[in-house]
Design a protein around this motif. Structure first.
Motif, mmCIF file in Angstrom:
data_model
loop_
_atom_site.group_PDB
_atom_site.id
_atom_site.type_symbol
_atom_site.label_atom_id
_atom_site.label_comp_id
_atom_site.label_asym_id
_atom_site.label_seq_id
_atom_site.Cartn_x
_atom_site.Cartn_y
_atom_site.Cartn_z
ATOM 1 N N ARG A 100 6.508 -6.919 -0.452
ATOM 2 C CA ARG A 100 6.486 -5.455 -0.365
ATOM 3 C C ARG A 100 5.169 -4.866 -0.882
ATOM 4 N N THR A 102 2.032 -4.543 0.124
ATOM 5 C CA THR A 102 1.135 -4.662 1.262
ATOM 6 C C THR A 102 0.366 -3.371 1.473
ATOM 7 N N GLY A 103 -0.782 -3.501 2.082
ATOM 8 C CA GLY A 103 -1.556 -2.324 2.457
ATOM 9 C C GLY A 103 -3.004 -2.399 2.028
ATOM 10 N N ILE A 104 -3.850 -1.736 2.797
ATOM 11 C CA ILE A 104 -5.272 -1.608 2.485
ATOM 12 C C ILE A 104 -5.441 -0.358 1.634
ATOM 13 N N GLU A 105 -5.923 -0.498 0.432
ATOM 14 C CA GLU A 105 -6.092 0.656 -0.449
ATOM 15 C C GLU A 105 -7.395 1.394 -0.200
ATOM 16 N N VAL A 116 -7.341 -4.429 -1.455
ATOM 17 C CA VAL A 116 -6.121 -4.686 -0.706
ATOM 18 C C VAL A 116 -5.049 -5.255 -1.630
ATOM 19 N N LYS A 117 -3.793 -4.947 -1.331
ATOM 20 C CA LYS A 117 -2.677 -5.490 -2.089
ATOM 21 C C LYS A 117 -2.423 -6.937 -1.682
ATOM 22 N N THR A 120 -0.517 -8.450 1.531
ATOM 23 C CA THR A 120 -0.965 -8.064 2.871
ATOM 24 C C THR A 120 -1.292 -9.292 3.706
ATOM 25 N N VAL A 124 -3.838 -8.575 9.072
ATOM 26 C CA VAL A 124 -3.965 -7.140 8.812
ATOM 27 C C VAL A 124 -5.315 -6.848 8.159
ATOM 28 N N ALA A 128 -8.217 -4.573 9.893
ATOM 29 C CA ALA A 128 -8.727 -3.390 9.207
ATOM 30 C C ALA A 128 -10.244 -3.464 9.054
ATOM 31 N N ARG A 215 -3.709 -7.506 -6.746
ATOM 32 C CA ARG A 215 -4.660 -6.767 -5.898
ATOM 33 C C ARG A 215 -5.990 -7.506 -5.897
#
Length: 470
Positions: A100, A102-105, A116-117, A120, A124, A128, A215
């Motif tokens: 959970r 996930t994502g590009i900060e 990035v988390k 991820t 992805v 990105a 991260r």
């Protein structure tokens, strides 16, 4: 008394986590997904006591604290695509899944970095970077499933190490949760930063035994404006070594991949898997050469002239040059077809070793002979990222289930030859539990002792992914 209280302490810890993180973040019993019970290694699955799915470093820290209070071992998990058991739990453990997280900060175009988390997926991250006009060069066959945190924890290699380096060369900063729950945040963007120990290297490649990466700050590179590729056929391994040297000299920093396939591999992927062959069969070895450049016209002319020179010198027996992106992908399909081995070979055991380039063909020849002679019916095929000293092979006895494959005998033959030739039992996949008995074939006793000292210092209670690596 301790044994009687332990189940209750574990139950209390999980209830506390449900209260703190939300009931949906803590899965137990029949709700534990099968994917969290094993990685892609050939081990039998093991169901953990619980799977906890925090959304940030604070949640990871809370989970670690709860596990420590109850005396529960815990293992970090990402995409679960590892091949050595590094993320596999044991019964009674808690799996801390980063799925959970996930994502590009942030993408900092001026610094050419991405924050990035850790959960991820690699693909992805790649997409990105591409959308922002950059390249993140780490690339693996499992790109759609593997998580960037897991890539860091195993110091993944992949297809373009010869130009861009291993994963540790692509990382500038980290946020890590230690085995005592402390959150250490150093999301450094500086390429030059010699302010004390470079602590990130303690955790990159440690397979989740020294801390849990949450991260990361990644280096980005200019997006190539040209990609050239050729699939070459050569008569023997001496010609391969010559071609590698000439590629380094003639193509320089543009050289991004140098993948070698032995005839046994070629036969499996072209005849049994059915991948279309850009060049004919019957040659001694096959090499995929790729370059990344900044000027399509100049790079194309340079690449063509280099290939023609290799043909004129007799280094190449045959070669096909990609004329489009689609053809480049088709060339890579030959090399990436190993992902389909399970469908055509059946149950098999995969190996990932490191050797100096000069010894690779001798290893392949001797290993194939030794496996066939020492294990009745054993077959094997060989391929790898030869430009960076990484050879892969798979071995199997047809008709046997995975648990029936004589892995112990295979290991003894293969890793015995690796030690004799001064190589490594793991070039890019890590040690986990699968290769732990063979670590001494590649590391000295003082080195292993120092690893144990670091583990004891950072995890004195031995609760963070215990029993892995050392």
């Amino acid at each position: 008394m301790h044994a009687l209280n332990q189940p209750r302490r574990a139950e209390d810890a999980l209830e506390d986590l449900k209260a703190g993180l939300g009931a949906h973040a803590v899965l137990t019993g029949a709700d534990v997904p099968a994917r969290n019970c094993n990685d892609w290694s050939a081990q039998l699955p093991r169901r953990p006591l619980a799977v906890v799915r925090p959304v940030d470093a604070t949640g990871v820290s809370q989970t670690v604290a709860a596990c420590r209070a109850a005396g529960l071992p815990f293992v970090p998990q990402g995409g679960m695509t590892g091949l050595c058991g590094g993320a596999t739990p044991e019964a009674g453990w808690v799996a801390i899944s980063l799925e959970r997280m996930t994502g590009i900060e942030e993408i900092d175009t001026a610094s050419a970095t991405m924050t990035v988390k850790a959960g991820t997926p690699l693909e992805v991250v790649q997409n990105a970077a591409d959308a922002a006009g950059f390249l993140f060069p780490l690339d693996l066959g499992s790109r759609g499933s593997c998580a960037i945190g897991g890539n860091l924890s195993t110091n993944a290699g992949g297809n373009r190490v010869i130009r861009y380096g291993m994963t540790r060369d692509l990382v500038l900063g980290l946020e890590v949760v230690l085995a005592d729950g402390t959150v250490v945040t150093n999301l450094n963007k500086l390429l030059k930063n010699n302010a004390g120990y470079d602590l990130k290297h303690l955790f990159i490649g440690s397979e989740g035994t020294l801390g849990i990466i949450t991260r990361v700050v990644l280096r980005l590179f200019p997006k190539p404006r040209s990609t050239m590729a050729a699939l070459c056929a050569l008569s023997d391994y001496d010609a391969v070594v010559t071609l590698l040297g000439e590629a380094r000299n003639g193509l320089g920093s543009n050289l991004s991949a140098f993948e070698v396939m032995w005839p046994d591999y070629w036969q499996v992927v072209t005849e049994r898997i059915g991948v279309r062959a850009p060049v004919g069969s019957g040659h001694g070895l096959y090499v995929l050469v790729e370059t990344h450049g900044s000027d399509e016209a100049a790079d194309g002319a340079r690449f063509q002239a280099w290939l023609e020179g290799m043909m004129e010198q007799g280094v190449l027996a045959d070669a096909a040059v990609a004329q489009s992106h689609a053809q480049t992908q088709a060339f890579w399909a030959v090399r990436d077809a190993c992902a389909e081995f399970g469908q055509v070979l059946g149950p098999h055991v995969s190996y990932d070793i490191g050797l100096v380039v000069a010894h690779m063909d001798a290893f392949a020849t001797r290993c194939k002979t030794a496996l066939s002679a020492g294990i009745p019916g054993c077959e094997s095929v060989y391929y790898g990222h030869i430009g960076d000293g990484n050879l892969h092979l798979v071995a199997w006895v047809p008709g046997l289930a995975i648990e029936q494959q004589p892995k112990a005998a295979m290991d003894a033959i293969i890793y015995g030859l690796v030690r004799e030739l001064g190589g490594s039992v793991s070039a890019e996949h890590g040690i986990g539990t699968m290769k732990k008995p063979w670590l001494g074939h590649a590391r000295s006793e003082p080195e292993i002792a120092l690893m144990r000292t670091l583990k004891t210092a950072l995890d004195p209670d031995n609760l963070l992914n215990p029993g892995k690596v050392i």
